[in-house]
Write a protein that holds these residues in place. Structure first.
Motif, short mmCIF file in Angstrom:
data_model
loop_
_atom_site.label_atom_id
_atom_site.label_comp_id
_atom_site.label_asym_id
_atom_site.label_seq_id
_atom_site.Cartn_x
_atom_site.Cartn_y
_atom_site.Cartn_z
N GLN A 121 0.83 -1.21 0.00
CA GLN A 121 0.00 0.00 0.00
C GLN A 121 0.86 1.26 0.00
N VAL A 122 1.95 1.19 0.73
CA VAL A 122 2.76 2.37 1.00
C VAL A 122 3.87 2.58 -0.02
N ARG A 123 4.47 1.49 -0.47
CA ARG A 123 5.71 1.58 -1.25
C ARG A 123 5.62 2.48 -2.48
N PRO A 124 4.54 2.48 -3.27
CA PRO A 124 4.51 3.33 -4.46
C PRO A 124 4.47 4.83 -4.16
N HIS A 125 4.18 5.19 -2.91
CA HIS A 125 3.95 6.60 -2.58
C HIS A 125 5.02 7.16 -1.64
N ALA A 126 6.12 6.42 -1.45
CA ALA A 126 7.19 6.86 -0.55
C ALA A 126 8.53 6.69 -1.25
N GLY A 127 9.41 7.67 -1.03
CA GLY A 127 10.75 7.55 -1.60
C GLY A 127 11.52 6.38 -1.03
N ARG A 128 11.47 6.23 0.28
CA ARG A 128 12.12 5.13 0.99
C ARG A 128 11.20 4.64 2.08
N VAL A 129 11.30 3.35 2.40
CA VAL A 129 10.51 2.75 3.47
C VAL A 129 11.46 2.03 4.42
N LEU A 130 11.32 2.35 5.70
CA LEU A 130 12.15 1.76 6.75
C LEU A 130 11.27 0.86 7.62
N ILE A 131 11.68 -0.39 7.80
CA ILE A 131 10.95 -1.30 8.68
C ILE A 131 11.85 -1.78 9.80
N PHE A 132 11.25 -2.41 10.80
CA PHE A 132 11.96 -2.82 12.01
C PHE A 132 11.71 -4.30 12.30
N THR A 133 12.74 -5.02 12.67
CA THR A 133 12.55 -6.36 13.19
C THR A 133 12.01 -6.25 14.62
N GLY A 134 11.55 -7.39 15.15
CA GLY A 134 11.11 -7.43 16.53
C GLY A 134 12.29 -7.60 17.47
N PHE A 135 12.11 -7.16 18.72
CA PHE A 135 13.16 -7.29 19.73
C PHE A 135 13.34 -8.75 20.15
N ASP A 136 14.54 -9.06 20.57
CA ASP A 136 14.84 -10.37 21.14
C ASP A 136 14.36 -10.37 22.58
N THR A 137 13.41 -11.25 22.91
CA THR A 137 12.80 -11.28 24.25
C THR A 137 13.40 -12.34 25.16
N ARG A 138 14.58 -12.81 24.85
CA ARG A 138 15.14 -13.94 25.60
C ARG A 138 15.32 -13.65 27.09
N ASP A 139 15.49 -12.38 27.46
CA ASP A 139 15.73 -12.03 28.86
C ASP A 139 14.49 -11.47 29.54
N THR A 140 13.33 -11.53 28.87
CA THR A 140 12.10 -10.96 29.43
C THR A 140 11.21 -12.07 29.95
N PRO A 141 10.85 -12.04 31.24
CA PRO A 141 9.97 -13.09 31.78
C PRO A 141 8.69 -13.21 30.95
N VAL A 142 8.20 -14.41 30.79
CA VAL A 142 6.98 -14.75 30.06
C VAL A 142 7.16 -14.53 28.56
N LEU A 143 7.53 -13.32 28.16
CA LEU A 143 7.66 -13.02 26.73
C LEU A 143 8.80 -13.80 26.08
#
Length: 267
Positions: A121-143
């Motif tokens: 939806q976005v790519r044709p209307h933006a010069g550049r698109v920046l995305i983010f990976t998810g954080f590593d939750t290895r040290d977070t209880p439950v998550l």
């Protein structure tokens, strides 16, 4: 994933729109106006400082932040992504899908397919698109038990970036974010310093010359195992259980919340 673009290209960024949820809205990073700042505001400031000032004294950068806390991927695609067509910015950042991945029974393969449709939806209307990976939750209880789902989703995101020529800020690999001080008391949102580290990572992913987001933290007093257990129990009572309860009831912290910067406007 390193950007293939040269550092000089960042000089062409005169407009920036941020899409997403609480991560991009900037929760738990108090701003000067009484609201929240966050990594996206901080990145906009970095981008602006690369530009000359106008005669009125503003930076030669227009910035909008459409992110709203609690938003799921489909809500971001339906409410925020369509606005990019009329704005036509030089840069769009999209961070979405995290709230979906955290939901019981979610399928990271399905979430990634819907994320790619949002990108289209976005790519044709933006010069550049920046995305983010998810954080590593290895040290977070439950998550930490969701680490495999997040890693699978991240692999899909990198493939999406390859297919559509996107820039990637790899927060999974951001070692400085594994420090407890990168997170606020709720352990679900970044602290001000955590937001700053992500802003620097995002800027570096775009090719900007910035400080190292992996700069060492100052020494910190370590807690005993018993103290850590007590802190974890208190955290679960004060933050985790209410968060889970809202999801079971179908409630969102973003109900009745509007975007903080709905229009492309100068800093």
């Amino acid at each position: 994933m390193p950007t293939s673009r040269s550092p000089q290209e960042h000089g062409q960024i005169t407009s920036y729109v941020a899409l997403g949820d609480s991560f991009t809205e900037g929760l738990n990073d108090p701003g000067p106006d009484g609201g929240f700042a966050g990594w996206a505001d901080r990145l906009a400031r970095i981008l602006a400082e690369q530009r000359p000032r106008t005669e009125s004294g503003h930076y030669d950068l227009r910035y909008a932040n459409l992110a709203v806390r609690g938003r799921l991927l489909d809500q971001i695609a339906a409410e925020q992504a369509p606005q990019i067509e009329s704005m036509q910015p030089d840069l769009v950042s999209i961070c979405a899908g995290g709230n979906d991945i955290l939901r019981p029974g979610s399928d990271p393969d399905d979430v990634a397919e819907r994320f790619e449709r949002a990108v289209l939806q976005v790519r044709p209307h933006a010069g550049r698109v920046l995305i983010f990976t998810g954080f590593d939750t290895r040290d977070t209880p439950v998550l930490k038990h969701l680490r495999g789902k997040i890693a699978t989703y991240n692999a899909h995101l990198r493939a999406v970036a390859d297919r559509h020529d996107l820039d990637v800020a790899d927060v999974w690999a951001l070692r400085s974010a594994r420090d407890r001080r990168a997170w606020s008391e709720d352990r679900l949102h970044l602290s001000p310093e955590g937001h700053q580290r992500v802003a620097l990572l995002a800027a570096r992913s775009l090719g900007l010359p910035v400080e190292d987001p992996e700069a060492p933290w100052p020494p910190m007093t370590t807690h005993s195992a018993a103290e850590q257990r007590r802190e974890n129990i208190q955290w679960a009572r004060e933050y985790l259980l209410p968060w889970v309860g809202r999801r079971l009831r179908g409630e969102s912290s973003g109900d009745h919340v509007e975007p903080k910067r709905p229009d492309l406007a100068p800093l």
